[in-house]
Design a protein around this motif. Structure first.
Motif, PDB file in Angstrom:
ATOM      1  N   PHE A  41       0.966  -1.247  -0.048  1.00 18.15           N
ATOM      2  CA  PHE A  41      -0.057  -0.188  -0.054  1.00 18.15           C
ATOM      3  C   PHE A  41       1.173   1.234   0.087  1.00 18.15           C
ATOM      4  N   GLY A  42       0.398   2.292  -0.448  1.00 18.76           N
ATOM      5  CA  GLY A  42       0.990   3.611  -0.523  1.00 18.76           C
ATOM      6  C   GLY A  42       0.170   4.791  -0.373  1.00 18.76           C
ATOM      7  N   ASN A  43       0.664   5.823  -0.060  1.00 13.58           N
ATOM      8  CA  ASN A  43      -0.310   7.068   0.085  1.00 13.58           C
ATOM      9  C   ASN A  43       0.076   8.083  -1.059  1.00 13.58           C
ATOM     10  N   LEU A  44      -0.437   8.425  -1.940  1.00 12.84           N
ATOM     11  CA  LEU A  44      -0.365   9.570  -2.949  1.00 12.84           C
ATOM     12  C   LEU A  44      -0.579  10.734  -1.980  1.00 12.84           C
ATOM     13  N   SER A  45       0.228  11.501  -1.344  1.00 13.84           N
ATOM     14  CA  SER A  45       0.185  12.583  -0.332  1.00 13.84           C
ATOM     15  C   SER A  45       1.009  13.573  -0.684  1.00 13.84           C
ATOM     16  N   TYR A  46       0.458  14.899  -1.277  1.00 22.46           N
ATOM     17  CA  TYR A  46       1.263  16.125  -1.499  1.00 22.46           C
ATOM     18  C   TYR A  46       0.652  17.330  -1.592  1.00 22.46           C
ATOM     19  N   MET A  47       1.481  18.352  -1.439  1.00 24.10           N
ATOM     20  CA  MET A  47       0.704  19.756  -1.696  1.00 24.10           C
ATOM     21  C   MET A  47       1.652  20.583  -2.275  1.00 24.10           C
ATOM     22  N   ILE A  48       1.138  21.552  -3.172  1.00 23.01           N
ATOM     23  CA  ILE A  48       1.931  22.500  -3.880  1.00 23.01           C
ATOM     24  C   ILE A  48       1.475  23.810  -3.902  1.00 23.01           C
ATOM     25  N   PRO A  49       2.069  24.771  -3.782  1.00 24.51           N
ATOM     26  CA  PRO A  49       1.533  26.070  -3.902  1.00 24.51           C
ATOM     27  C   PRO A  49       1.586  26.726  -5.299  1.00 24.51           C
TER      28      PRO A  49
END
Length: 165
Positions: free
Chosen positions: A108-116
């Motif tokens: 399993f994995g988590n596609l987790s990110y945030m960009i400005p």
């Protein structure tokens, strides 16, 4: 003088999000592309000087694969990657990438990110996550694993406008 007067005040102006939940599996394999039109967010900034924060959070299953997984936020309105990272030779420019191990059939994995993203103007635009792999098939929302090893989990995408007057 007091330090509080010198500090910038950041205000959350608006936030829009979509959260997909389903027992029907959503998959993606191969070249980078839009994962689902259901994840699109139509967004109109209130201030041209705002910063928009696009955030992705999604569980995925990738059984027995050592392939690279990658993603970016796409601006559908302007047909461009939003806030694209700088170029460095022939390297792919992504907001997220990870490689999993092929020894685990229940990986399993988590596609987790945030960009400005600089708002730049107050024109309406639409954002969506794009996802790609080196060939493996990612399973979102629901896995093909047995009921004791598998899960159902939402895919959440949001855009938040932050304004610094």
């Amino acid at each position: 003088m007091t330090r509080a007067r010198d500090q910038a005040k950041f205000n959350v102006i608006q936030k829009q999000y979509v959260s997909l939940t389903s027992t029907t599996q959503l998959t993606r394999a191969g070249a980078i592309a839009e994962l689902s039109t259901s994840l699109r967010i139509a967004f109109t900034p209130k201030h041209a000087s705002s910063v928009l924060y696009a955030e992705v959070s999604a569980w995925f299953c990738v059984p027995s694969s050592s392939n690279l997984i990658y993603s970016y936020i796409y601006d559908v309105t302007n047909s461009a990657v939003a806030s694209q990272p700088p170029s460095d030779g022939s390297r792919q420019r992504m907001h997220y990438s990870v490689r999993h191990n092929d020894y685990d059939a229940n990986d399993f994995g988590n596609l987790s990110y945030m960009i400005p993203i600089a708002a730049s103007n107050t024109n309406a635009r639409t954002y969506t996550p794009y996802v790609g792999t080196e060939g493996t098939t990612l399973q979102f929302l629901s896995s093909t694993l047995s009921s004791s090893a598998g899960v159902n989990s939402p895919f959440t995408f949001s855009v938040t406008e932050i304004y610094n007057p």
